[in-house]
Design a protein around this motif. Structure first.
Motif, short mmCIF file in Angstrom:
data_model
loop_
_atom_site.label_atom_id
_atom_site.label_comp_id
_atom_site.label_asym_id
_atom_site.label_seq_id
_atom_site.Cartn_x
_atom_site.Cartn_y
_atom_site.Cartn_z
N TRP A 1 -3.10 0.51 -3.73
CA TRP A 1 -2.84 -0.74 -3.02
C TRP A 1 -2.96 -1.88 -4.02
O TRP A 1 -3.63 -1.76 -5.05
N ASN B 1 1.41 5.25 0.53
CA ASN B 1 0.93 6.44 1.20
C ASN B 1 1.89 7.59 0.96
O ASN B 1 3.11 7.37 0.86
N CYS C 1 -3.77 -0.96 4.48
CA CYS C 1 -4.28 0.35 4.06
C CYS C 1 -4.82 1.20 5.21
O CYS C 1 -4.71 2.43 5.16
N ALA D 1 -8.07 8.28 3.37
CA ALA D 1 -7.92 6.96 2.73
C ALA D 1 -8.47 6.91 1.31
O ALA D 1 -8.57 5.84 0.73
N ALA E 1 -1.71 2.52 8.48
CA ALA E 1 -1.74 3.97 8.28
C ALA E 1 -2.05 4.69 9.58
O ALA E 1 -1.44 5.73 9.89
N ALA F 1 0.86 -1.19 0.00
CA ALA F 1 0.00 0.00 0.00
C ALA F 1 0.89 1.23 0.00
O ALA F 1 1.84 1.32 0.79
N GLY G 1 -3.55 7.88 1.91
CA GLY G 1 -3.50 6.56 1.30
C GLY G 1 -3.79 6.66 -0.19
O GLY G 1 -4.73 7.32 -0.60
#
Length: 377
Positions: free
Chosen positions: A285, A273, A299, A317, A303, A271, A282
């Motif tokens: 992914w 970020n 995710c 996200a 995070a 994932a 985010g």
């Protein structure tokens, strides 16, 4: 003070120093020169893909760049996450031409952030006026500003742009000292569920959060495979090229948190970020192996842990996903603003948006009240 607006067909034509002099104070990684340049230099956001850069700069009397605006001539509505396909179809049914259009946004990135990158009201006004003037000069159907800040959205509405509202899901750091502190704020049932999901996701895996020099080209090779597999199944045609990830890895590795899961030393999921001044964002992914709850672990939960460790105020996200609410990410409004030249279409869209905005506000209120996992009282 006289301000001069110029149009540029690449971000390189403005230059890193001048662009970042306007963008850096925002603390937003997505409007940085390095991110937007990677979109162009990698072949991801270029004219042949329907993204023709038309970035604006504003210069003062001393010929100093005092404002910039990311702007693209779009040949379609893909990679925007604010859906105007119905508007395009309506205009074309009426004999009009919707594309190309102008769009101020970060390519492929549904993240709220500044679009008028300037320190003064005068420079911000000049950028918006310049974008409107370019729309008219090129005889385009419309100008769209996607995911601006709330303050920008309000100001654009006051100038006559149509205002649209949608929602995303955001985790807010309420001064937590650890992930356990966050769990303590949840209902008992949600705490138990999240602990179980994390145990199952982590079983047999080595999960690492990589930043800076710890991220290698081998990691990007693996992540791109994840991205292509998941993106191909979800979207049909992933937008970003392999070079994009190398470019951001080289230019802004310290603003990246890459979460990677390994089984027996082999990467199986990841994932991506980006780290802002106040938030963790985010982005993509992907996974090559189906593991229960691994998406939530990489995710959402990792995070949250990272944001708590870094003292960041929130985790954004991205678009969609009501399932995020049960993991502590609550619905939050996001915005877009639109200028439509065709009077008939503008009137119809304005009427539609006047109904849509209160409906979105009501949905946010109802979802927060009915679905929030946090303890009450």
């Amino acid at each position: 003070m006289t301000l001069q607006v110029q149009v540029h067909d690449s971000i390189e034509a403005i230059g890193r120093a001048d662009w970042n002099a306007c963008a850096d104070p925002t603390g937003d990684p997505f409007v940085s020169y390095d991110f937007l340049h990677a979109c162009e230099a990698s072949g991801s956001a270029v004219p042949r893909q329907g993204w023709g850069p038309r970035h604006l700069s504003v210069r003062d009397q001393a010929d100093t760049v005092v404002g910039v605006m990311p702007l693209y001539l779009k040949g379609h509505s893909q990679g925007e996450y604010v859906f105007d396909h119905a508007w395009a179809e309506a205009l074309e049914r009426a004999g009009g031409r919707y594309y190309p259009k102008l769009l101020s946004a970060v390519p492929f990135t549904p993240v709220t952030g500044p679009r008028l990158l300037a320190a003064t009201d005068a420079a911000r006004d000049a950028l918006l006026s310049g974008a409107m003037a370019l729309t008219e000069r090129l005889d385009l159907s419309s100008l769209h500003v996607n995911f601006p800040t709330g303050a920008e959205w309000t100001a654009m509405g006051e100038t006559g742009l149509l205002q649209r509202m949608d929602m995303q899901y955001v985790w807010t750091n309420r001064g937590y000292g650890s992930f356990e502190d966050f769990l303590a704020a949840l209902s008992s049932s949600r705490r138990k569920t999240i602990r179980r999901e994390r145990r199952e996701a982590q079983a047999g895996l080595d999960i690492r959060v990589l930043t800076g020099d710890a991220i290698t080209e081998a990691h990007w090779d693996a992540f791109f495979a994840f991205y292509m597999d998941t993106g191909g199944r979800k979207w049909g045609r992933p937008y970003l090229t392999r070079d994009f990830f190398s470019l951001i890895g080289e230019a802004m590795a310290d603003r990246i948190a890459l979460v990677m899961a390994f089984r027996d030393g082999a990467p199986i999921a990841g994932a991506l970020n980006l780290i802002g001044r106040e938030a963790l964002y985010g982005r993509q992914w992907g996974a090559l192996e189906e593991v229960p709850f691994l998406h939530f672990e990489l995710c959402y939960y990792r995070a949250i842990e990272f944001a708590i460790e870094r003292g960041l105020s929130r985790v954004e996200a991205g678009a969609q996903g009501e399932h995020k609410i049960a993991r502590g990410y609550l619905p939050t409004p996001v915005f877009s603003a639109h200028h439509i030249a065709h009077e008939g279409l503008r009137a119809a869209v304005a009427e539609y948006l006047a109904r849509e905005r209160p409906a979105v506000e009501a949905e946010i209120t109802a979802m927060t009240a009915d679905l929030s996992p946090y303890r009450r009282g």
